[in-house]
Design a protein around this motif. Structure first.
Motif, short mmCIF file in Angstrom:
data_model
loop_
_atom_site.label_atom_id
_atom_site.label_comp_id
_atom_site.label_asym_id
_atom_site.label_seq_id
_atom_site.Cartn_x
_atom_site.Cartn_y
_atom_site.Cartn_z
N LYS A 49 36.83 37.04 38.56
CA LYS A 49 37.99 36.64 39.38
C LYS A 49 38.29 37.68 40.45
O LYS A 49 38.54 37.35 41.61
CB LYS A 49 39.21 36.41 38.49
N GLU A 50 38.29 38.95 40.05
CA GLU A 50 38.58 40.01 40.99
C GLU A 50 37.53 40.07 42.10
O GLU A 50 37.87 40.24 43.28
CB GLU A 50 38.63 41.36 40.26
N THR A 51 36.28 39.89 41.74
CA THR A 51 35.20 39.92 42.74
C THR A 51 35.36 38.77 43.74
O THR A 51 35.23 38.96 44.95
CB THR A 51 33.83 39.82 42.06
N PHE A 52 35.65 37.58 43.22
CA PHE A 52 35.79 36.44 44.10
C PHE A 52 37.02 36.57 45.00
O PHE A 52 36.96 36.31 46.20
CB PHE A 52 35.90 35.14 43.29
N LEU A 53 38.13 37.02 44.44
CA LEU A 53 39.36 37.18 45.23
C LEU A 53 39.17 38.21 46.33
O LEU A 53 39.78 38.10 47.41
CB LEU A 53 40.52 37.59 44.31
N SER A 54 38.32 39.21 46.08
CA SER A 54 38.09 40.23 47.11
C SER A 54 37.40 39.65 48.34
O SER A 54 37.55 40.17 49.44
CB SER A 54 37.25 41.38 46.54
N THR A 55 36.66 38.54 48.17
CA THR A 55 36.00 37.93 49.32
C THR A 55 36.98 37.15 50.19
O THR A 55 36.64 36.80 51.32
CB THR A 55 34.88 36.96 48.87
N LEU A 56 38.18 36.90 49.68
CA LEU A 56 39.16 36.14 50.44
C LEU A 56 40.01 37.02 51.34
O LEU A 56 40.77 36.52 52.16
CB LEU A 56 40.09 35.38 49.48
N LYS A 57 39.87 38.34 51.19
CA LYS A 57 40.72 39.26 51.97
C LYS A 57 40.11 39.47 53.35
O LYS A 57 38.92 39.51 53.50
CB LYS A 57 40.87 40.59 51.23
N SER A 67 35.66 35.33 33.84
CA SER A 67 36.11 36.64 33.35
C SER A 67 37.03 37.28 34.39
O SER A 67 37.04 36.88 35.56
CB SER A 67 34.89 37.54 33.10
N ASP A 68 37.80 38.28 33.98
CA ASP A 68 38.67 38.99 34.91
C ASP A 68 37.86 39.64 36.02
O ASP A 68 38.28 39.65 37.19
CB ASP A 68 39.48 40.06 34.17
N ARG A 69 36.71 40.16 35.68
CA ARG A 69 35.86 40.81 36.68
C ARG A 69 35.38 39.81 37.72
O ARG A 69 35.39 40.10 38.92
CB ARG A 69 34.66 41.47 35.99
#
Length: 274
Positions: free
Chosen positions: A266-274, A262-264
């Motif tokens: 994806k956003e949650t996972f991508l935030s861990t890469l920052k 889901s978009d949510r």
């Protein structure tokens, strides 16, 4: 399709760690230098710490190869490499005498014949469930694994890990269409047939106790869906049929079962890469 794997299975605690351990592991890595106070390290201890850190460090040559083949930046590649190594550690086991451990035979980007570890089906399932909110039945889960596993090694190699995540997190609609079609094409013959639709959908639909024959309801639904997707009226769905249908109605992208995050998520996972 059974996915019993006693040796590779993990405990409930292990499953939770897959979901929460990744973010905690990365957060702890970032904060360690500022919040921990440690006694002076001996030479031996410093060497052990250095070896441990190097085990989670992606080699520059591999980093460059991944950067060319995916949309990830160098910092993101470093983080995703650490996550990969963390997940591999959950299913690492000793090779049986006289046999090669399959977790040591998958390819590395830029090094096709190199020995490398991989993620097995059990750990992969936990990642999809707990990190990307993909909760689906066994057959579809197995198909997603098979499409990720391009090397057919029965493991998600480092290369497959990065290519799969690239599609999951930043893949174009055209790439997602091809991915979903490949997942649904169970026998990999280039078509989705009524039989394949039935197999995919029969375990996904809610069965009502009052229904005398639930399978008949699934067959009726398959007939309706086939009419929608079969653009050239040859009683099967080709990739071109599938593309045309999704272009008309994008919401039908995952008509035969959830296989993308889901978009949510994806956003949650991508935030861990920052």
């Amino acid at each position: 399709m059974s996915e019993e794997n006693p040796q590779g299975s993990i405990s409930m605690r292990g499953g939770i760690l897959v979901m929460k351990g990744v973010s905690r592991f990365l957060a702890a890595t970032r904060k360690r230098s500022s919040i921990e106070t440690t006694p002076p390290k001996t030479k031996s201890r410093r060497k052990k710490m250095s070896d441990k850190e190097n085990a989670f460090k992606c080699l520059p040559k591999i980093t460059e190869a991944i950067k060319k083949e995916t949309s990830f930046s160098r910092p993101e590649i470093e983080v995703l490499y650490k996550i990969f190594k963390k997940l591999v550690a959950l299913n690492r086991r000793k090779p049986q005498q006289g046999k090669i451990n399959p977790s040591q035979t998958s390819a590395v980007i830029g090094k096709p014949n190199a020995i490398q570890e991989g993620i097995d089906r059990t750990i992969f399932r936990e990642v999809l469930h707990n990190t990307f909110d993909i909760v689906t039945e066994n057959m579809l889960m197995d198909r997603i694994f098979c499409v990720w596993d391009k090397s057919n090694s029965n493991l998600i190699s480092l290369e497959s890990w990065f290519h799969g995540l690239d599609l999951f997190l930043r893949g174009s609609i055209h790439a997602q269409i091809e991915f979903c079609f490949e997942v649904y094409d169970i026998n990999a013959d280039g078509y989705i047939t009524k039989e394949e639709m039935f197999q995919l959908m029969k375990n996904c639909l809610i069965k009502h106790p009052q229904e005398e024959d639930p399978e008949e309801s699934v067959k009726d639904l398959v007939d309706i869906i086939m009419k929608k997707f079969d653009k050239d009226k040859d009683s099967k769905v080709s990739l071109e049929d599938y593309k045309l249908t999704i272009e008309e109605e994008p919401l039908l992208l995952q008509a035969f079962g959830t296989c993308l995050p889901s978009d949510r998520a994806k956003e949650t996972f991508l935030s861990t890469l920052k």
